[in-house]
Write a protein that holds these residues in place. Structure first.
Motif, PDB file in Angstrom:
ATOM      1  N   ARG A  97       0.844  -1.197  -0.039  1.00 24.50           N
ATOM      2  CA  ARG A  97      -0.211  -0.257   0.460  1.00 24.50           C
ATOM      3  C   ARG A  97       1.263   1.296  -0.023  1.00 24.50           C
ATOM      4  NH1 ARG A  97      -3.189   0.914   4.473  1.00 24.50           N
ATOM      5  NH2 ARG A  97      -5.214   1.591   2.871  1.00 24.50           N
ATOM      6  N   ILE A  98       0.664   1.634  -0.712  1.00 23.75           N
ATOM      7  CA  ILE A  98       1.276   3.056  -1.311  1.00 23.75           C
ATOM      8  C   ILE A  98       0.175   4.486  -1.264  1.00 23.75           C
ATOM      9  CG2 ILE A  98       3.132   3.952  -2.970  1.00 23.75           C
ATOM     10  CD1 ILE A  98       3.955   1.322  -1.947  1.00 23.75           C
ATOM     11  N   PHE A  99       1.309   5.534  -0.103  1.00 30.32           N
ATOM     12  CA  PHE A  99       0.646   6.284  -0.001  1.00 30.32           C
ATOM     13  C   PHE A  99       1.225   7.787  -0.405  1.00 30.32           C
ATOM     14  CE2 PHE A  99       0.448   3.115   3.153  1.00 30.32           C
ATOM     15  CZ  PHE A  99      -1.184   3.367   4.055  1.00 30.32           C
ATOM     16  N   LEU A 100       0.162   8.331  -1.180  1.00 28.16           N
ATOM     17  CA  LEU A 100       0.200   9.531  -2.174  1.00 28.16           C
ATOM     18  C   LEU A 100      -0.119  10.581  -1.316  1.00 28.16           C
ATOM     19  CD1 LEU A 100       0.732   8.191  -6.175  1.00 28.16           C
ATOM     20  CD2 LEU A 100       2.318   8.263  -3.979  1.00 28.16           C
ATOM     21  N   ASP A 101       0.436  11.891  -1.704  1.00 27.15           N
ATOM     22  CA  ASP A 101      -0.182  12.978  -1.597  1.00 27.15           C
ATOM     23  C   ASP A 101      -0.212  14.484  -2.950  1.00 27.15           C
ATOM     24  OD1 ASP A 101       2.514  14.040  -1.850  1.00 27.15           O
ATOM     25  OD2 ASP A 101       3.211  14.732   0.231  1.00 27.15           O
ATOM     26  N   ALA A 102      -0.566  15.454  -2.684  1.00 20.18           N
ATOM     27  CA  ALA A 102      -1.118  16.075  -4.492  1.00 20.18           C
ATOM     28  C   ALA A 102       0.367  16.380  -4.966  1.00 20.18           C
ATOM     29  CB  ALA A 102      -1.979  16.713  -4.115  1.00 20.18           C
ATOM     30  N   ALA A 103       1.134  16.623  -4.498  1.00 21.30           N
ATOM     31  CA  ALA A 103       2.811  16.822  -4.139  1.00 21.30           C
ATOM     32  C   ALA A 103       3.282  16.082  -5.203  1.00 21.30           C
ATOM     33  CB  ALA A 103       3.399  17.682  -3.219  1.00 21.30           C
ATOM     34  N   LYS A 106       1.449  14.610  -8.644  1.00 20.25           N
ATOM     35  CA  LYS A 106       2.282  15.297  -9.102  1.00 20.25           C
ATOM     36  C   LYS A 106       3.691  15.767 -10.388  1.00 20.25           C
ATOM     37  CE  LYS A 106       2.168  20.352 -10.756  1.00 20.25           C
ATOM     38  NZ  LYS A 106       1.830  22.036 -10.439  1.00 20.25           N
ATOM     39  N   ARG A 107       4.098  15.205  -9.060  1.00 23.52           N
ATOM     40  CA  ARG A 107       5.602  15.328  -9.877  1.00 23.52           C
ATOM     41  C   ARG A 107       5.760  13.255 -10.445  1.00 23.52           C
ATOM     42  NH1 ARG A 107       7.475  17.326  -3.912  1.00 23.52           N
ATOM     43  NH2 ARG A 107       8.167  19.107  -4.957  1.00 23.52           N
ATOM     44  N   GLN A 108       4.990  12.817  -9.519  1.00 26.01           N
ATOM     45  CA  GLN A 108       5.642  11.070 -11.082  1.00 26.01           C
ATOM     46  C   GLN A 108       4.828  11.122 -11.499  1.00 26.01           C
ATOM     47  OE1 GLN A 108       3.504   8.632  -7.493  1.00 26.01           O
ATOM     48  NE2 GLN A 108       5.583   8.452  -6.803  1.00 26.01           N
ATOM     49  N   THR A 109       3.642  11.944 -11.975  1.00 20.64           N
ATOM     50  CA  THR A 109       3.261  12.103 -13.606  1.00 20.64           C
ATOM     51  C   THR A 109       4.153  12.759 -14.673  1.00 20.64           C
ATOM     52  OG1 THR A 109       1.232  12.480 -12.695  1.00 20.64           O
ATOM     53  CG2 THR A 109       1.012  13.320 -14.794  1.00 20.64           C
ATOM     54  N   GLY A 255       8.692  -1.669 -13.485  1.00 17.84           N
ATOM     55  CA  GLY A 255       8.906   0.151 -12.673  1.00 17.84           C
ATOM     56  C   GLY A 255       7.901  -0.923 -11.710  1.00 17.84           C
ATOM     57  N   MET A 256       7.617  -0.233 -10.741  1.00 21.93           N
ATOM     58  CA  MET A 256       6.900  -1.030  -9.580  1.00 21.93           C
ATOM     59  C   MET A 256       5.654  -0.184  -9.085  1.00 21.93           C
ATOM     60  SD  MET A 256      10.216  -1.757  -7.136  1.00 21.93           S
ATOM     61  CE  MET A 256      11.166  -1.939  -8.425  1.00 21.93           C
ATOM     62  N   VAL A 257       5.082  -0.338  -8.423  1.00 24.18           N
ATOM     63  CA  VAL A 257       3.663   0.818  -7.703  1.00 24.18           C
ATOM     64  C   VAL A 257       4.598   0.934  -6.678  1.00 24.18           C
ATOM     65  CG1 VAL A 257       2.783  -0.883  -6.146  1.00 24.18           C
ATOM     66  CG2 VAL A 257       1.418   0.753  -6.848  1.00 24.18           C
ATOM     67  N   GLU A 258       5.467   0.681  -5.994  1.00 25.50           N
ATOM     68  CA  GLU A 258       6.103   1.446  -5.128  1.00 25.50           C
ATOM     69  C   GLU A 258       6.955   2.533  -4.808  1.00 25.50           C
ATOM     70  OE1 GLU A 258       5.144  -3.207  -4.088  1.00 25.50           O
ATOM     71  OE2 GLU A 258       6.151  -2.279  -5.416  1.00 25.50           O
ATOM     72  N   GLN A 259       7.061   2.378  -6.576  1.00 27.80           N
ATOM     73  CA  GLN A 259       7.676   4.153  -7.352  1.00 27.80           C
ATOM     74  C   GLN A 259       7.046   4.455  -8.235  1.00 27.80           C
ATOM     75  OE1 GLN A 259      11.959   3.784  -7.417  1.00 27.80           O
ATOM     76  NE2 GLN A 259      12.554   3.462  -6.136  1.00 27.80           N
ATOM     77  N   VAL A 260       5.944   4.219  -8.643  1.00 24.80           N
ATOM     78  CA  VAL A 260       5.408   4.624  -9.569  1.00 24.80           C
ATOM     79  C   VAL A 260       5.623   5.723 -10.292  1.00 24.80           C
ATOM     80  CG1 VAL A 260       3.374   5.094  -8.724  1.00 24.80           C
ATOM     81  CG2 VAL A 260       2.764   4.297 -10.773  1.00 24.80           C
ATOM     82  N   GLY A 261       6.047   5.783 -11.553  1.00 23.79           N
ATOM     83  CA  GLY A 261       6.301   7.147 -12.397  1.00 23.79           C
ATOM     84  C   GLY A 261       7.419   7.264 -12.372  1.00 23.79           C
ATOM     85  N   SER A 262       8.380   6.262 -11.638  1.00 26.07           N
ATOM     86  CA  SER A 262       9.449   6.267 -11.540  1.00 26.07           C
ATOM     87  C   SER A 262      10.103   4.879 -12.956  1.00 26.07           C
ATOM     88  CB  SER A 262      10.578   6.001 -10.670  1.00 26.07           C
ATOM     89  OG  SER A 262      12.299   6.494 -10.977  1.00 26.07           O
ATOM     90  N   ILE A 263      10.411   4.740 -13.931  1.00 29.67           N
ATOM     91  CA  ILE A 263       9.831   4.139 -15.031  1.00 29.67           C
ATOM     92  C   ILE A 263      11.321   3.928 -15.623  1.00 29.67           C
ATOM     93  CG2 ILE A 263       8.062   3.637 -14.768  1.00 29.67           C
ATOM     94  CD1 ILE A 263       7.650   4.972 -17.897  1.00 29.67           C
ATOM     95  N   PHE A 264      11.580   2.810 -16.106  1.00 29.55           N
ATOM     96  CA  PHE A 264      13.232   2.539 -16.867  1.00 29.55           C
ATOM     97  C   PHE A 264      12.132   1.718 -18.509  1.00 29.55           C
ATOM     98  CE2 PHE A 264      13.842   2.594 -12.576  1.00 29.55           C
ATOM     99  CZ  PHE A 264      14.952   2.679 -11.847  1.00 29.55           C
ATOM    100  N   VAL A 265      12.778   2.640 -18.858  1.00 27.26           N
ATOM    101  CA  VAL A 265      11.639   2.084 -20.154  1.00 27.26           C
ATOM    102  C   VAL A 265      12.904   1.233 -21.456  1.00 27.26           C
ATOM    103  CG1 VAL A 265      10.711   2.583 -22.593  1.00 27.26           C
ATOM    104  CG2 VAL A 265      10.513   4.212 -20.034  1.00 27.26           C
ATOM    105  N   GLU A 266      12.656   0.593 -22.634  1.00 29.57           N
ATOM    106  CA  GLU A 266      13.261  -0.290 -23.149  1.00 29.57           C
ATOM    107  C   GLU A 266      13.749   0.497 -24.244  1.00 29.57           C
ATOM    108  OE1 GLU A 266      13.352  -4.411 -24.711  1.00 29.57           O
ATOM    109  OE2 GLU A 266      11.641  -3.810 -25.015  1.00 29.57           O
TER     110      GLU A 266
END
Length: 364
Positions: A97-103, A106-109, A255-266
């Motif tokens: 379970r990963i808890f995000l605030d609005a900021a 937004k940064r992950q997006t 990537g993973m939900v624990e670091q969603v937005g921080s992804i590594f693309v092939e």
């Protein structure tokens, strides 16, 4: 450079020296934030990494095992600041379970946007989502699969979900969507096993169904366990889709939900790349020391994005190998690496490998 400035910078334009100096300083500051605001994290760091404040390189920074998010509520914000909760869910195992605030959300997006534009461009293309619309219905509590889809919606237009709620191919709707956008490049997104099982296999049972995706690009992610069991390699996956649909540009991402937005693309050369806001280390399984390039080990992921929870430095349950840094023929800077799959005996995460009508979840 401030994080908000980094999120506007080209994600693959900094050499390793400049990037790692920036990451080390920022990750030290982020660790300080989480130590001050998340008591369980502070306790773990004090016990295992007592000298972390003297870190001289990225490998000296504290890290948590990613599985800890399955068993502890880890957040660095008050409960009333929680904007969204993400879960990694599947048919087995305990979800993170990963808890995000609005900021943080937004940064992950923003980070995801900068990374994806390097592969799909800035123009929003007609988008085919290889999933059912029900997976994104709950706007506050998302499975990782739903979060992944939601994050990708911003890069397309005229969205169409290729599957019904029972995972059957929506043939009539697909034909109408393809006709409407005939001759146009298209963006496809789905989780790896979903694409193979419910899209490709369904197309193969309908040889008369014309699906022309030439000029399009497919972004996909998720576990390969079931595909490996079916003897489907990454190259075979791409070739099969090209043969049936004409699509030539296929990019996996890690990537993973624990670091969603921080992804590594092939990239086009077949290796994953670390962006400006993150990096990857490989550790030996016996003593957790850093593995040299070319040696297989446990993947550690680093990210500047998680401010609302201590997910900025995580030891995963995956095996990988670093191939090089700043030397890829594709021209992108950063660490380039391969992922070989799950560690032996690692708990099944509930990726797109596992799917049921009752629990529709995926780890990004």
């Amino acid at each position: 450079m401030e994080l908000d400035q980094l999120l506007k910078a080209p994600p693959y334009g900094n050499d390793v020296g400049e990037k790692r100096t920036l990451l080390l300083q920022s990750l030290l500051e982020l660790t300080t934030r989480h130590v001050s605001n998340c008591a369980p994290f502070a306790k773990a760091v004090a016990a295992i990494f007592p000298d972390w404040r003297q870190a001289k390189q990225l490998s000296d920074l504290p890290y948590l095992p990613v599985s800890l998010f399955k068993h502890r509520e880890l957040r660095s914000i008050p409960a009333d600041e929680v904007f969204k909760v993400l879960t990694s869910s599947g048919t087995t195992g305990t979800p993170s379970r990963i808890f995000l605030d609005a900021a943080t959300a937004k940064r992950q997006t923003l980070a995801l946007s900068q990374i994806m534009q390097s592969f799909v461009g800035k123009q929003r293309l007609p988008m085919l989502i290889i999933d059912s619309p029900s997976v994104v219905k709950d706007r506050r509590n998302y499975s990782a699969r739903g979060a992944g889809i939601l994050g990708m919606l911003n890069f397309g237009r005229k969205h169409f979900y290729a599957l019904n709620d029972d995972m059957a191919l929506n043939v009539s709707g697909l034909e109408e969507w393809l006709t409407e956008h005939s001759g146009q490049p298209k963006l496809l997104f789905g989780f790896t096993f979903m694409v193979w099982q419910y899209f490709y296999n369904a197309l193969m049972t309908r040889p008369r169904l014309a699906v022309d995706l030439n000029g399009g690009v497919l972004i996909h992610s998720g576990g390969w366990k079931k595909l490996i069991e079916e003897a489907v390699s990454n190259d075979a996956f791409k070739q099969a889709l090209a043969d049936r649909t004409g699509i030539q540009r296929v990019h996996n991402f890690y990537g993973m939900v624990e670091q969603v937005g921080s992804i590594f693309v092939e990239c086009e050369e077949g290796c994953f790349h670390s962006p400006l806001t993150g990096d990857v280390l490989i550790r030996r399984s016996d003593d957790l020391s850093i593995s040299p390039h070319g040696e297989k080990g446990i993947v550690q992921v680093l990210s500047l994005l998680p401010h609302s929870y201590p997910g900025h430095s995580l030891l995963t349950e995956d095996e990988g190998t670093i191939l090089g840094i700043d030397d890829c023929p594709c021209g992108r800077m950063g660490t380039r690496f391969l992922i070989h799959g799950r560690l032996p005996l690692a708990e099944l995460r509930g990726c797109s490998d596992t799917h049921s009508n009752e629990t529709q979840g995926a780890a990004v």
